[in-house]
Design an enzyme around this catalytic site. Structure first.
Site, mmCIF file in Angstrom:
data_model
loop_
_atom_site.group_PDB
_atom_site.id
_atom_site.type_symbol
_atom_site.label_atom_id
_atom_site.label_comp_id
_atom_site.label_asym_id
_atom_site.label_seq_id
_atom_site.Cartn_x
_atom_site.Cartn_y
_atom_site.Cartn_z
ATOM 1 N N LYS A 184 -55.231 74.747 11.149
ATOM 2 C CA LYS A 184 -56.241 74.870 12.206
ATOM 3 C C LYS A 184 -55.912 73.917 13.339
ATOM 4 O O LYS A 184 -56.001 72.694 13.175
ATOM 5 C CB LYS A 184 -57.655 74.577 11.687
ATOM 6 C CG LYS A 184 -58.727 74.993 12.722
ATOM 7 C CD LYS A 184 -60.061 74.312 12.533
ATOM 8 C CE LYS A 184 -60.139 72.990 13.243
ATOM 9 N NZ LYS A 184 -60.190 73.090 14.730
ATOM 10 N N GLU A 258 -54.462 60.762 8.431
ATOM 11 C CA GLU A 258 -53.961 59.854 9.467
ATOM 12 C C GLU A 258 -55.043 59.796 10.528
ATOM 13 O O GLU A 258 -55.295 60.758 11.239
ATOM 14 C CB GLU A 258 -52.629 60.367 10.025
ATOM 15 C CG GLU A 258 -51.873 59.321 10.835
ATOM 16 C CD GLU A 258 -52.089 59.472 12.324
ATOM 17 O OE1 GLU A 258 -52.963 58.740 12.860
ATOM 18 O OE2 GLU A 258 -51.427 60.303 12.939
ATOM 19 N N CYS A 292 -53.201 57.714 18.522
ATOM 20 C CA CYS A 292 -53.817 56.948 17.430
ATOM 21 C C CYS A 292 -53.198 55.563 17.292
ATOM 22 O O CYS A 292 -53.891 54.598 16.982
ATOM 23 C CB CYS A 292 -53.667 57.698 16.108
ATOM 24 S SG CYS A 292 -54.493 59.293 16.076
ATOM 25 N N GLU A 389 -62.098 52.209 18.874
ATOM 26 C CA GLU A 389 -60.992 52.989 19.427
ATOM 27 C C GLU A 389 -61.505 53.768 20.637
ATOM 28 O O GLU A 389 -62.403 54.602 20.520
ATOM 29 C CB GLU A 389 -60.435 53.948 18.381
ATOM 30 C CG GLU A 389 -59.236 54.720 18.884
ATOM 31 C CD GLU A 389 -58.681 55.697 17.857
ATOM 32 O OE1 GLU A 389 -57.454 55.839 17.792
ATOM 33 O OE2 GLU A 389 -59.485 56.305 17.129
#
Length: 478
Positions: A184, A258, A292, A389
């Site tokens: 996906k 992750e 990331c 983040e």
């Protein structure tokens, strides 16, 4: 006064990629409509232009795709590794042949500069398929015992920041080890995955081995929860990663996650300033900071802080923000209005909490989603912008006096994905790197990737490794 070094516009031609007005789901080797007929639009972040209309997968479509993958698994897993390798090599070569087309497509759908998709993303995509093609007939020698077996059907969910590269990270090892795939892509960047489906057909990949389901979070949740999925691979936010971990708890599914990061980029007083500045810029402004493992926290030794910041500000003033299809562009568009709103809110929080905000003089385009490269000074570890983040072109600057303080500040985060060290002393690199709780530590460079090298994190950055020999383990019964 006009600079004598001013660049003339150098836009890449859009004519090299032919985007259809609509796309279906790719199930069992064919494009098909969603079971409920739902569609959604994908837009270009730099212009807000609608690029195409895409079928929206539901749980019923997920079930169809998983059944197709299960049916294909029997024959695909029985193929000798050398035969599977032929398909992977063929896919890699087609990606190379179509790399210009795919680079333009990725830039249109994602918003990142063409020079990044052209020079970083696409070469790495092909390299991952070449690399894992080489492993397909050598699994007995991978260190996981004789005759390691594939798991079955892999359900994979990828993010929007590196759509085609994250696809390669997941599909290449899955196919090399004999698994079949239902993937996906993110709802804001479905096009390159659908073009990859066409590449699978072009390569003659057997029906059902790879299935592509564009859609929203509900489709991803249905995929990871499906009882006939044996392996879940997810790259994305920590919040969704935690939800997936709860969802698969108590099942026999293998999982790799992750997730987010808040990487520390540590500059010591003996570091080459100009080289470090380039690494800082690459660490946080590559792909507009939507990475990331971005070096979003700059830890600079107190004695050189002023000199380094002066040099960094001069360098930021030369970055070019604008049309991502222009080969001169350094900073492209933010991927979506939703992400732009998040970045803006966190930057405003940084100011409200007392950090000092600075951006170079920068004219933002009138349409699209844009955010000027930004750095914050006078930041403490208590500031939200030093802890959360941001996933945007925002750098928080902190200082330190000793290596012990640098390590303590670098590790003072719930994340553990990446870090960077800048110093001329090899002994210091080794001593500090061994104490950093990060999955990857770069020395005198940043954001360098290679298919032979494992990548992953600790703590809330997830678990498991992708890439390298280590990336095979997650797709094998060992």
């Amino acid at each position: 006064m006009t600079s004598p070094f001013e660049y003339a516009p150098a836009p890449e031609s859009r004519s090299v990629v032919d985007i259809a007005p609509s796309y279906g789901l790719f199930i069992d080797g064919e494009f098909t409509e969603a079971a409920d007929g739902k569609v959604f639009k994908t837009v270009s972040p730099s212009t807000e232009e609608v690029l195409s209309e895409v079928a929206q997968a539901s749980s019923e479509d997920v079930d169809r795709a998983v059944k197709a993958a299960r049916k294909a698994f029997e024959k695909w897993s029985a193929l000798p590794g050398a035969e599977r390798a032929k398909y992977l090599f063929r896919i890699a070569r087609i990606i190379q042949e179509r790399s210009r087309e795919l680079a333009v497509l990725e830039t249109l759908d994602n918003g990142k500069p063409i020079k990044e998709t052209r020079d970083a993303d696409l070469p790495l995509v092909a390299a991952h398929f070449f690399y894992y093609a080489g492993w397909a007939d050598k699994l007995d020698h991978a260190g996981y015992g004789p005759n390691p077996a594939p798991l079955g059907v892999a359900g994979q969910v990828i993010p929007w920041n590196f759509p085609l590269l994250m696809l390669a990270w997941k599909i290449a090892p899955a196919l090399a080890t004999g698994n079949t795939v239902v993937l996906k892509p993110a709802e804001t960047t479905p096009l390159s995955a659908l073009f990859f489906a066409d590449i699978c057909r072009q390569a003659g990949l057997p029906r059902g081995v790879v299935n592509i389901l564009p859609g929203y979070g509900d489709a991803g949740a249905a995929l990871t929860a499906h009882p006939d999925v044996n392996k879940v691979a997810f790259t994305g936010s920590t919040a969704v990663g935690k939800a997936i971990a709860r969802q698969v708890a108590g099942t026999d599914k293998k999982v790799t996650l992750e997730l987010g990061g808040k990487g520390a980029n540590i500059v010591f007083d003996d570091a080459p300033i100009d080289q470090a500045v380039e690494g800082i810029v690459t660490g946080i402004f590559f792909n507009q900071g939507q990475v990331c493992c971005a070096g979003s926290r700059l830890l600079v030794q107190e004695s050189i802080q002023e000199e380094l910041l002066d040099s960094l500000k001069r360098r930021l003033s030369t970055l070019r923000l604008g049309d991502p299809l222009d080969k001169n562009t350094d900073i492209g568009a933010i991927n979506s209005a939703e992400q732009l709103a998040r970045i803006s809110a966190l930057a405003e929080t940084g100011e409200a909490e007392g950090a000092e905000r600075w951006s170079p003089a920068c004219e933002l385009p009138t349409s699209g989603y844009w955010f000027a490269p930004t750095l914050f000074t006078n930041v403490t570890q208590a500031h939200t912008i030093a802890r959360d983040e941001i996933f945007g072109p925002v750098l928080s600057v902190l200082s330190f006096r000793t290596p012990d303080e640098a390590v303590a500040k670098a590790n003072n985060t719930q994340y553990g994905l990446s870090a960077g060290i800048w110093t001329e002393k090899g002994s210091r690199i080794l001593a500090v790197a061994n104490r950093l709780r990060a999955g990857v530590v770069w020395a005198n460079t940043f954001n360098k990737f290679d298919p032979t090298s494992p990548f992953g994190g600790y703590k809330e950055s997830g678990f498991g490794r992708e890439g390298g020999r280590h990336g095979l383990e997650a797709y094998l019964d060992v």
